[in-house]
Structures are given as structure tokens and as C-alpha cells.
Motif scaffolding. Structure first.
Motif, PDB file in Angstrom:
ATOM      1  N   VAL A  16       0.837  -1.203   0.000  1.00  0.00           N
ATOM      2  CA  VAL A  16       0.000   0.000   0.000  1.00  0.00           C
ATOM      3  C   VAL A  16       0.872   1.253   0.000  1.00  0.00           C
ATOM      4  N   ARG A  17       1.944   1.217   0.777  1.00  0.00           N
ATOM      5  CA  ARG A  17       2.846   2.378   0.805  1.00  0.00           C
ATOM      6  C   ARG A  17       3.463   2.641  -0.566  1.00  0.00           C
ATOM      7  N   GLU A  18       3.777   1.577  -1.295  1.00  0.00           N
ATOM      8  CA  GLU A  18       4.324   1.747  -2.646  1.00  0.00           C
ATOM      9  C   GLU A  18       3.282   2.328  -3.603  1.00  0.00           C
ATOM     10  N   LEU A  19       2.054   1.885  -3.467  1.00  0.00           N
ATOM     11  CA  LEU A  19       0.998   2.342  -4.372  1.00  0.00           C
ATOM     12  C   LEU A  19       0.529   3.749  -4.063  1.00  0.00           C
ATOM     13  N   TYR A  20       0.600   4.135  -2.789  1.00  0.00           N
ATOM     14  CA  TYR A  20       0.127   5.457  -2.366  1.00  0.00           C
ATOM     15  C   TYR A  20       1.229   6.138  -1.552  1.00  0.00           C
ATOM     16  N   PRO A  21       2.312   6.537  -2.211  1.00  0.00           N
ATOM     17  CA  PRO A  21       3.469   7.050  -1.465  1.00  0.00           C
ATOM     18  C   PRO A  21       3.212   8.363  -0.727  1.00  0.00           C
ATOM     19  N   ASP A  22       2.187   9.103  -1.133  1.00  0.00           N
ATOM     20  CA  ASP A  22       1.926  10.390  -0.487  1.00  0.00           C
ATOM     21  C   ASP A  22       1.015  10.275   0.729  1.00  0.00           C
ATOM     22  N   ALA A  23       0.456   9.102   0.965  1.00  0.00           N
ATOM     23  CA  ALA A  23      -0.458   8.928   2.087  1.00  0.00           C
ATOM     24  C   ALA A  23       0.311   8.875   3.403  1.00  0.00           C
ATOM     25  N   ARG A  24      -0.279   9.457   4.441  1.00  0.00           N
ATOM     26  CA  ARG A  24       0.349   9.409   5.758  1.00  0.00           C
ATOM     27  C   ARG A  24       0.382   7.982   6.303  1.00  0.00           C
ATOM     28  N   ASP A  25      -0.641   7.205   6.003  1.00  0.00           N
ATOM     29  CA  ASP A  25      -0.745   5.828   6.448  1.00  0.00           C
ATOM     30  C   ASP A  25      -1.881   5.190   5.649  1.00  0.00           C
ATOM     31  N   TYR A  26      -2.187   3.941   5.936  1.00  0.00           N
ATOM     32  CA  TYR A  26      -3.198   3.190   5.186  1.00  0.00           C
ATOM     33  C   TYR A  26      -4.569   3.859   5.289  1.00  0.00           C
ATOM     34  N   LEU A  27      -4.980   4.208   6.510  1.00  0.00           N
ATOM     35  CA  LEU A  27      -6.298   4.816   6.700  1.00  0.00           C
ATOM     36  C   LEU A  27      -6.421   6.147   5.974  1.00  0.00           C
ATOM     37  N   ASP A  28      -5.324   6.868   5.867  1.00  0.00           N
ATOM     38  CA  ASP A  28      -5.345   8.173   5.206  1.00  0.00           C
ATOM     39  C   ASP A  28      -5.802   8.064   3.754  1.00  0.00           C
ATOM     40  N   ILE A  29      -5.510   6.938   3.126  1.00  0.00           N
ATOM     41  CA  ILE A  29      -5.958   6.725   1.739  1.00  0.00           C
ATOM     42  C   ILE A  29      -7.473   6.760   1.681  1.00  0.00           C
ATOM     43  N   TYR A  30      -8.112   6.018   2.569  1.00  0.00           N
ATOM     44  CA  TYR A  30      -9.567   5.998   2.577  1.00  0.00           C
ATOM     45  C   TYR A  30     -10.129   7.370   2.952  1.00  0.00           C
ATOM     46  N   GLU A  31      -9.536   8.011   3.926  1.00  0.00           N
ATOM     47  CA  GLU A  31     -10.041   9.320   4.338  1.00  0.00           C
ATOM     48  C   GLU A  31      -9.903  10.348   3.220  1.00  0.00           C
ATOM     49  N   THR A  32      -8.780  10.335   2.532  1.00  0.00           N
ATOM     50  CA  THR A  32      -8.551  11.287   1.437  1.00  0.00           C
ATOM     51  C   THR A  32      -9.607  11.156   0.352  1.00  0.00           C
ATOM     52  N   HIS A  33     -10.114   9.946   0.154  1.00  0.00           N
ATOM     53  CA  HIS A  33     -11.067   9.698  -0.929  1.00  0.00           C
ATOM     54  C   HIS A  33     -12.516   9.579  -0.430  1.00  0.00           C
ATOM     55  N   GLY A  34     -12.768  10.090   0.771  1.00  0.00           N
ATOM     56  CA  GLY A  34     -14.139  10.147   1.265  1.00  0.00           C
ATOM     57  C   GLY A  34     -14.679   8.835   1.789  1.00  0.00           C
ATOM     58  N   LEU A  35     -13.793   7.950   2.234  1.00  0.00           N
ATOM     59  CA  LEU A  35     -14.212   6.614   2.673  1.00  0.00           C
ATOM     60  C   LEU A  35     -13.873   6.358   4.151  1.00  0.00           C
ATOM     61  N   LEU A  36     -13.994   7.403   4.949  1.00  0.00           N
ATOM     62  CA  LEU A  36     -13.880   7.290   6.395  1.00  0.00           C
ATOM     63  C   LEU A  36     -15.081   7.989   7.015  1.00  0.00           C
ATOM     64  N   GLY A  37     -15.759   7.288   7.912  1.00  0.00           N
ATOM     65  CA  GLY A  37     -16.915   7.873   8.570  1.00  0.00           C
ATOM     66  C   GLY A  37     -17.507   6.919   9.570  1.00  0.00           C
ATOM     67  N   ALA A  38     -18.558   7.355  10.245  1.00  0.00           N
ATOM     68  CA  ALA A  38     -19.144   6.576  11.320  1.00  0.00           C
ATOM     69  C   ALA A  38     -19.754   5.270  10.832  1.00  0.00           C
ATOM     70  N   ARG A  39     -20.176   5.215   9.572  1.00  0.00           N
ATOM     71  CA  ARG A  39     -20.812   3.992   9.059  1.00  0.00           C
ATOM     72  C   ARG A  39     -19.831   3.150   8.240  1.00  0.00           C
ATOM     73  N   ALA A  40     -18.546   3.339   8.489  1.00  0.00           N
ATOM     74  CA  ALA A  40     -17.515   2.515   7.847  1.00  0.00           C
ATOM     75  C   ALA A  40     -17.212   1.303   8.720  1.00  0.00           C
ATOM     76  N   VAL A  41     -16.943   0.163   8.057  1.00  0.00           N
ATOM     77  CA  VAL A  41     -16.561  -1.070   8.747  1.00  0.00           C
ATOM     78  C   VAL A  41     -15.271  -1.572   8.105  1.00  0.00           C
ATOM     79  N   TYR A  42     -14.201  -1.579   8.886  1.00  0.00           N
ATOM     80  CA  TYR A  42     -12.891  -1.967   8.369  1.00  0.00           C
ATOM     81  C   TYR A  42     -12.522  -3.357   8.886  1.00  0.00           C
TER      82      TYR A  42
END
Length: 432
Positions: A240-266
């Protein structure tokens, strides 16, 4: 109005969280439960419930435990036929077993066969609700929802979306992922007892554009769940780090693209960074703990104690078929073993809560299911605490119900499931 039915036995419910203070203080034991029109209408002493409804049908379960049906917070029903496949870790397991099997779900007849097989197998294990990934094929979603609807079952599911790093024939694209998911939401979400979960498989198999499109779809349908995978294995995180080198961490990828919220299940969420843990707690997102899967494919040890202490919303999950069992009893046993390896013994009340109330909370369904209380839907499981000679002899030595239940959690299988009710209707248990 349908007739009332009374079930007598040891009725177990929760009026609090057993992780807050003394575990047993959150649990309630009663003698009988009355159901009507698919709902629980009374809980109390057998004498009172019978007096309030003279002549009503009574099902006497003796010393068996009557409780809410198990809720499985993270499954892949299309992997039913490949459960317990040998010798791989996550990425190789997907390529060797999962992707070839999922290719078959473009065939509506095959999807229907497996959907019905899966629901037969899980009800025999006392699972009444689950949140499932389907495949990229809309037919796989249609088959699952159709089978559940015919059974009157409450389920959540969604079409997997992935437009890269998957075989040809198992990739959609940005537009089709959005369009297919939107059409399936319109057709199924909120119909009868069905709910939709927007479902990017995980960050490596979706392009940034696809994740953004699904984030936009979630904003348009905020009452849907969003399910995906997070931090399951260390080599996955490195990828994941190789694919998204600018992300702070794995969760940041989802948050950046609108996929973090109260109704998320990881799903999984084993190797979380401190920042990720903080953001998950802040947003109220849910984590699905998949202990049999995490052991079976060598992922790691989930930090139940630390995450609960941090206020995380956690449900329990089999992760069929990366998990090696359809049984939530086996899943609870594995959760106990994982916690022991991290230096903490989960109490039986905590395990049962995770498999019912906890998972229902993770799916935002705890106002409907997951607890044997008045007003909830009548999805119930009846546990035989003496289902095998080995369990019976241990239960005979038990000092209280918790010792007896613990023996069934650790050694029980589908033979411990004496009865299942879904939507107030008694279900045949197919074990052949």
C-alpha cells in the motif's frame, strides 16, 4: 396478527457493555421470551409470560440458553466453496484461491447456488445476520439478496469494486463501479430486511479515481454502510505504501477519498498506527475482528484490549472463507485465544456480547437485532450446553452459567445449536 410463541429456558440479554466494569454485571438472565409478528414482545419469568398469554404455544428448552442470533460483521460468501484452502498468506491466497473462484460468479445460477449453500451453512451455526462482500458481478449481489429475502433474513452486502491489481475478468472500472453500485442500492437497500454496503475491496485493488467515485457515492447515500479491508498483513501495508506514497498511512488513503466515517466497517485492522487508531475512534468507524482468519493466514494478533480501552467500535467476524470456520462459536474461541496471546483473558460475557450486540453495533443495527430485548426483531439462537459428551461432562462441573457457556464456546460446533429463529420463524437446521 400472528400468534404469540413463548420460548422457555435461560434467556440471556445485555443491558450494558461487559467491557465496562464487571463483565457479568452487563448481562441479564430471565426464564422466558415471547415473540409475535417477528419481534420480541416480552421477556420475564415463565409464569408471568404464560399467565399473560393463556393457551399460547410454548417451546420448552429446559436449561438451554436462548439469546440473540449471532451477527457476523465481515464475510465473503463467494468464498464458501474454497474455505480452508491450504498454505498461503494474503496476497498469494487471493491469487491462488479467491480470484479464480470469484470469476465463477458471473454465472447467476452458480451465484444463487453458493448464496443458498452459505445461508444454509451459517443458520446451522446460529448466524442470523452477516455483512458480506460479494464479487464484482452484480449477479452475485442479486443472488445473495434474493436468497436472504426469500428467507426473511436481515443481511448487509455489496458488490466488490476493483479496477486494478486483479485478473482480467475480475476488474470493473471507475464508472461501472459507481453505476453498478448505485443501481444495486436503488434496487435493494432498505427493501425488507436488506441493507447495502458500498464495497471497495481494499486500497491496492482500487485506483485513486475509483476510490474517489465510491466516496462520492457514499456521500449521496450516507445511510449505506461502507466496508473495506485495513492493515491486515505487514506485507500488504508495505504494498500500500508503494501504491500510495503520499499517504500518511493506510487509513489516510480511505479518508482522502471520502471513505472514512461513522458507518464505515474496516476488516482486520491489526497493524494500526497511533494516528489511525485516533482517527478511527474520533469518527466512530467500526473494526471487524476476524481471529480465525488472522491465525489461518498468518496476519497477526488483534489488540482487542487496547482498542476497546480507546473506545473503538468493534464487532466479531468469521471472514469466511479466509476464516477457517462458519461458526461464531469457533470465532469466539479464536478471539479468546488471540487475547490470551496478548496477555488478557476475555470473559464469556464479553465474547457473547462481541458476537451479538458488538457486531450489531458495528453494522448500526443494534436498534433492531443483536440482543434478546423487547422491541428487537426475533432473531434468536438456542444453545445446548451439553451438546457432546466432552462438553456435557465439563458443564456438569460448572459453578455458574458462565463456566458452562465457556465450555460450549471453546469446544462447541453446530451440534450446540439446538434451535434458530429468524424474523420470528423457526428455521430448519440443515447439517447434512
Amino acid at each position: 396478527m400472528t400468534e404469540k410463541t413463548i420460548l422457555t429456558g435461560q434467556v440471556l440479554s445485555f443491558d450494558g457493555c461487559p467491557f465496562d466494569g464487571e463483565a457479568t454485571a452487563a448481562a441479564q438472565l430471565d426464564e422466558a421470551i415471547c415473540i409475535q409478528n417477528g419481534h420480541i414482545v416480552a421477556v420475564g419469568t415463565a409464569e408471568r409470560l404464560k399467565a399473560d398469554a393463556p393457551g399460547v404455544r410454548v417451546v420448552d428448552h429446559g436449561a438451554r440458553v436462548i439469546m440473540a442470533g449471532f451477527v457476523d460483521a465481515h464475510v465473503h460468501y463467494p468464498q464458501t466453496a474454497i474455505i480452508a484452502s491450504w498454505g498461503k498468506r494474503l496476497i498469494d491466497w487471493l491469487n491462488t484461491y479467491t480470484f479464480p473462484e470469484e470469476m465463477r460468479f458471473g454465472d447467476a445460477d452458480y451465484a444463487s447456488e453458493i448464496a443458498n449453500r452459505y445461508l444454509d451453512l451459517t443458520v446451522a451455526h446460529g448466524v442470523t445476520t452477516m455483512c458480506s462482500y460479494c464479487t464484482i458481478h452484480p449477479a452475485s449481489v442479486e443472488a445473495f439478496f434474493g436468497a436472504a429475502q426469500a428467507r426473511g433474513q436481515r443481511v448487509v452486502a455489496g458488490k466488490i469494486c476493483m479496477d486494478r491489481n486483479a485478473p482480467e475478468g475480475l476488474r470493473d472500472d471507475v464508472q461501472s463501479a459507481y453505476d453498478d453500485s448505485k443501481a444495486l442500492i436503488a434496487r435493494w437497500h432498505g427493501v425488507d430486511r436488506l441493507g447495502y454496503a458500498i464495497t471497495p475491496r481494499f486500497a491496492p485493488t482500487s485506483s485513486p479515481a475509483q476510490l474517489s467515485a465510491l466516496g462520492a457515492l457514499w456521500r449521496e447515500h450516507p445511510d449505506c454502510l461502507m466496508q473495506t479491508h485495513l492493515s491486515e498483513q505487514v506485507d500488504e501495508i508495505a504494498w500500500v505504501r508503494e501504491l500510495y506514497p503520499d499517504a500518511r498511512d493506510y487509513l489516510d488513503i480511505y479518508e482522502t477519498h471520502g471513505l472514512l466515517g461513522a458507518r464505515a466497517v474496516y476488516g482486520h485492522s491489526i497493524h494500526l498506527e497511533p494516528r489511525e487508531r485516533d482517527r478511527l475512534a474520533e469518527t466512530g468507524a467500526a473494526l471487524a475482528h476476524c481471529p480465525t482468519s488472522n491465525s489461518f493466514i498468518g496476519s497477526g494478533l488483534f489488540d482487542m484490549t487496547g482498542l476497546i480501552a480507546q473506545g473503538q467500535r468493534i464487532g466479531l467476524a468469521s471472514d469466511t472463507g479466509g476464516g477457517s470456520s462458519f461458526s461464531m462459536l469457533r470465532t469466539m474461541a479464536a478471539a479468546y485465544e488471540v487475547a490470551q496471546l496478548r496477555g488478557h483473558a476475555l470473559h464469556p460475557a464479553q465474547l457473547l456480547w462481541l458476537a451479538t450486540v458488538g457486531s450489531a453495533r458495528a453494522l448500526h443495527l443494534d436498534h433492531l437485532i443483536g440482543n434478546a430485548v423487547v422491541g428487537n426483531e426475533a432473531d434468536l439462537v438456542v444453545l445446548d450446553l451439553a451438546s457432546t459428551p466432552a462438553i456435557a461432562q465439563r458443564a456438569n462441573r460448572a459453578g455458574d452459567i458462565w463456566e458452562a457457556v465457556f465450555a460450549t464456546i471453546m469446544m462447541g460446533d453446530d451440534r450446540a445449536i439446538a434451535d434458530v429463529w429468524i424474523g420470528g420463524k423457526q428455521r430448519a437446521l440443515i447439517r447434512a
